[in-house]
Design a protein around this motif. Structure first.
Motif, PDB file in Angstrom:
ATOM      1  N   GLU A  33       0.828  -1.206   0.000  1.00 51.46           N
ATOM      2  CA  GLU A  33       0.000   0.000   0.000  1.00 51.46           C
ATOM      3  C   GLU A  33       0.863   1.256   0.000  1.00 51.46           C
ATOM      4  O   GLU A  33       0.607   2.211  -0.748  1.00 51.46           O
ATOM      5  CB  GLU A  33      -0.937  -0.008   1.213  1.00 51.46           C
ATOM      6  N   GLU A  34       1.892   1.270   0.847  1.00 48.50           N
ATOM      7  CA  GLU A  34       2.792   2.424   0.903  1.00 48.50           C
ATOM      8  C   GLU A  34       3.561   2.569  -0.406  1.00 48.50           C
ATOM      9  O   GLU A  34       3.796   3.681  -0.891  1.00 48.50           O
ATOM     10  CB  GLU A  34       3.763   2.285   2.066  1.00 48.50           C
ATOM     11  N   LEU A  35       3.948   1.424  -0.991  1.00 47.46           N
ATOM     12  CA  LEU A  35       4.669   1.444  -2.259  1.00 47.46           C
ATOM     13  C   LEU A  35       3.792   2.035  -3.359  1.00 47.46           C
ATOM     14  O   LEU A  35       4.250   2.844  -4.173  1.00 47.46           O
ATOM     15  CB  LEU A  35       5.106   0.027  -2.628  1.00 47.46           C
ATOM     16  N   SER A  36       2.514   1.647  -3.385  1.00 48.21           N
ATOM     17  CA  SER A  36       1.588   2.191  -4.379  1.00 48.21           C
ATOM     18  C   SER A  36       1.395   3.686  -4.175  1.00 48.21           C
ATOM     19  O   SER A  36       1.326   4.449  -5.142  1.00 48.21           O
ATOM     20  CB  SER A  36       0.240   1.470  -4.286  1.00 48.21           C
ATOM     21  N   THR A  60       2.373   6.855  -6.926  1.00 48.47           N
ATOM     22  CA  THR A  60       1.185   7.490  -7.500  1.00 48.47           C
ATOM     23  C   THR A  60       1.487   8.963  -7.750  1.00 48.47           C
ATOM     24  O   THR A  60       1.711   9.735  -6.816  1.00 48.47           O
ATOM     25  CB  THR A  60      -0.018   7.360  -6.542  1.00 48.47           C
ATOM     26  N   TYR A  61       1.533   9.341  -9.015  1.00 49.09           N
ATOM     27  CA  TYR A  61       1.870  10.707  -9.407  1.00 49.09           C
ATOM     28  C   TYR A  61       1.577  10.855 -10.898  1.00 49.09           C
ATOM     29  O   TYR A  61       1.264   9.878 -11.588  1.00 49.09           O
ATOM     30  CB  TYR A  61       3.352  11.008  -9.140  1.00 49.09           C
ATOM     31  N   GLU A  62       1.673  12.071 -11.391  1.00 47.14           N
ATOM     32  CA  GLU A  62       1.492  12.314 -12.819  1.00 47.14           C
ATOM     33  C   GLU A  62       2.815  12.068 -13.535  1.00 47.14           C
ATOM     34  O   GLU A  62       3.828  12.715 -13.249  1.00 47.14           O
ATOM     35  CB  GLU A  62       1.035  13.755 -13.070  1.00 47.14           C
ATOM     36  N   ILE A  63       2.827  11.116 -14.458  1.00 35.22           N
ATOM     37  CA  ILE A  63       4.052  10.782 -15.178  1.00 35.22           C
ATOM     38  C   ILE A  63       4.528  11.998 -15.975  1.00 35.22           C
ATOM     39  O   ILE A  63       3.775  12.598 -16.731  1.00 35.22           O
ATOM     40  CB  ILE A  63       3.815   9.582 -16.115  1.00 35.22           C
ATOM     41  N   GLY A  64       5.785  12.359 -15.786  1.00 37.64           N
ATOM     42  CA  GLY A  64       6.349  13.511 -16.466  1.00 37.64           C
ATOM     43  C   GLY A  64       6.030  14.826 -15.794  1.00 37.64           C
ATOM     44  O   GLY A  64       6.519  15.875 -16.221  1.00 37.64           O
ATOM     45  N   GLY A  65       5.214  14.802 -14.742  1.00 36.15           N
ATOM     46  CA  GLY A  65       4.855  16.018 -14.015  1.00 36.15           C
ATOM     47  C   GLY A  65       5.739  16.228 -12.802  1.00 36.15           C
ATOM     48  O   GLY A  65       6.856  15.707 -12.717  1.00 36.15           O
ATOM     49  N   GLU A  66       5.233  16.989 -11.849  1.00 36.85           N
ATOM     50  CA  GLU A  66       5.992  17.285 -10.635  1.00 36.85           C
ATOM     51  C   GLU A  66       5.761  16.211  -9.585  1.00 36.85           C
ATOM     52  O   GLU A  66       4.623  15.813  -9.333  1.00 36.85           O
ATOM     53  CB  GLU A  66       5.570  18.651 -10.088  1.00 36.85           C
ATOM     54  N   CYS A  67       6.833  15.734  -8.990  1.00 36.30           N
ATOM     55  CA  CYS A  67       6.723  14.718  -7.943  1.00 36.30           C
ATOM     56  C   CYS A  67       6.018  15.310  -6.717  1.00 36.30           C
ATOM     57  O   CYS A  67       6.157  16.501  -6.430  1.00 36.30           O
ATOM     58  CB  CYS A  67       8.100  14.224  -7.510  1.00 36.30           C
ATOM     59  N   PRO A  68       5.283  14.486  -5.976  1.00 36.86           N
ATOM     60  CA  PRO A  68       4.728  14.962  -4.702  1.00 36.86           C
ATOM     61  C   PRO A  68       5.858  15.345  -3.739  1.00 36.86           C
ATOM     62  O   PRO A  68       6.936  14.744  -3.766  1.00 36.86           O
ATOM     63  CB  PRO A  68       3.948  13.753  -4.178  1.00 36.86           C
ATOM     64  N   VAL A  69       5.614  16.335  -2.904  1.00 42.52           N
ATOM     65  CA  VAL A  69       6.585  16.676  -1.852  1.00 42.52           C
ATOM     66  C   VAL A  69       6.303  15.738  -0.679  1.00 42.52           C
ATOM     67  O   VAL A  69       5.578  16.067   0.259  1.00 42.52           O
ATOM     68  CB  VAL A  69       6.468  18.152  -1.438  1.00 42.52           C
TER      69      VAL A  69
END
Length: 440
Positions: A162-165, A169-178
């Motif tokens: 669950e933590e790995l998923s 989980t993010y927008e490919i090619g976009g900005e990574c979550p902080v």
């Protein structure tokens, strides 16, 4: 148990069925692509009466505009379909690898494939891309003795699906979550290294160039060099002054370069060894490169850099931008935990240093593995400088002294001292040691 001759037709039949299914999948995806591209053209050409009986230029223009809109919509659909086909190809490749292993007696399934059995079946494509094996495009590689490449993620990552998923989980090619705090918790739970991500880390707003070297060694960088969201403090001024605040912080006064940091390792007394005295134990110029384990804000590396010695500093970002701060000083940070195998080849480093981090909070088995790993990366004659190891009085001679001797280090210096700030009755001790890897 059947003979090898009986097993061969069974394998051939299985592979034939598998190839037939893959061929059907390939034909289906290609047909869908062709239909999407040609649907609009077919619709126009099949209705020949439109061009024979409609002589209005306005009507023709309307048809062309409509066709253009439909083609634009088709392009979007094709792009989406292309992405799905790529994901399907990756899954098929992973399936082929695992099926091949299950039906080839030369590849031990129980040793390699079963590691993925702990993962749920409902994983996102991004998790599968980051975790599952990738088939080598040129086939079997004798150097790797394999026809696949496994992404190098920590085995413990698979225990936290669950933590790995969430991490992937993010927008490919976009900005990574902080999500630095969340990611670091995964690392400290053994998910190290973390899987790679297809996104861009957030950049600081108003970033300015760093202070030139060597002034950078003792300068505080601009606040605009940091993404402050993960940390309690939102400025370097806050970090510098938090040693005056109540509460417990990791390396509480490390960012105040004009405080205790300024005098560290300049004097040699008791548990505190001086850099010059340590370097004098080896021929001049023979200590050139090394590692500082858990080096806080990088002051040990700074002191060594002043002497033309290159030190890599490992540090975690425990409620402070330690890695970014080390880099701002013109030094090399490495974001790894104490449980990570040191990423250096054997017999390569001249010196390894560690202050406070290696102590009795580490389980004995893991500590011994760490000590053997330090021994591994040191060259013959290399130095291990253990700085203020904390333990209970009963552990000093019963547990730790025998452990260090067992690893095989030669003692050059060994000093002990009682820690009395919490009371003599606590029976708490420090010891510092300068140890050498034998020449043979």
């Amino acid at each position: 148990m059947g003979s090898e001759e009986e097993e061969t037709p069974r394998k051939q039949h299985f592979r034939t069925n598998l190839q037939r299914k893959l061929l059907h999948l390939l034909i289906f995806t290609n047909l869908v692509t062709i239909i999407v591209f040609t649907a609009t053209t077919f619709r126009l050409s099949s209705n020949g009466d439109v061009f024979r009986h409609e002589d209005s230029a306005f009507r023709l223009l309307w048809e062309l505009n409509s066709t253009k809109s439909q083609l634009l919509a088709s392009d979007s659909l094709v792009a989406d379909l292309h992405q799905k086909i790529n994901s399907t190809n990756l899954l098929v490749q992973a399936l082929l690898v695992e099926l091949e292993r299950q039906h080839d007696s030369s590849l031990p399934v129980d040793k390699e494939a079963d590691v993925f059995s702990v993962l749920p079946s409902s994983l996102s494509d991004e998790v599968k891309l980051s975790v599952f094996p990738h088939k080598l495009p040129l086939g079997y590689s004798p150097r790797a003795d394999s026809d696949v490449l496994y992404p190098p993620i920590g085995a413990a990552c698979l225990r936290f699906p669950e933590e790995l998923s969430r991490y992937l989980t993010y927008e490919i090619g976009g900005e990574c979550p902080v999500d630095d705090v969340f990611a670091q918790k995964l690392i400290l739970r053994g998910c190290e290294p973390l899987p790679r991500r297809r996104c861009h880390p957030k950049s600081p707003v108003g970033y300015v160039e760093p202070t030139p070297f060597p002034d950078s060694l003792w300068s505080i960088p601009s606040d605009s060099s940091i993404i402050w969201e993960p940390y309690t403090c939102k400025s370097y001024n806050c970090l510098i002054n938090r040693d005056k605040l109540p509460g417990i912080y990791d390396c509480k006064d490390c960012f105040n370069l004009q405080g205790r940091e300024k005098a560290r390792w300049l004097f040699d007394r008791g548990l505190d060894y001086g850099i010059e005295q340590v370097l004098e134990t080896k021929p001049a110029g023979s200590i050139r490169i090394g590692l500082d384990i858990g080096g806080g804000s990088g002051t040990f590396a700074a002191r060594m850099r002043e002497r033309n010695i290159t030190i890599i500093t490992t540090s975690m970002n425990l409620d402070g931008p330690f890695n970014s701060f080390i880099a701002s000083r013109g030094l090399i940070p490495m974001h790894v935990s104490i449980s990570q195998r040191l990423p250096f080849f054997e017999n390569t480093l001249d010196i390894v240093h560690s202050m406070h981090v290696l102590s009795n909070w580490i389980p004995d088995g893991m500590l011994e593995l760490t000590l053997y790993d330090i021994y591994r990366v040191l060259r013959p004659g290399g130095l291990f400088w253990l700085d203020h190891f904390f333990c209970q009085g009963s552990q000093l001679n019963q547990t730790y002294a025998p452990m260090f001797d067992r690893v095989g280090f030669k003692r050059l210096r060994w000093n002990t001292g009682k820690k009395v700030d919490r009371g003599v009755e606590k029976n708490e001790w420090y010891f510092s040691a300068l140890l050498e890897k034998p020449m043979s």
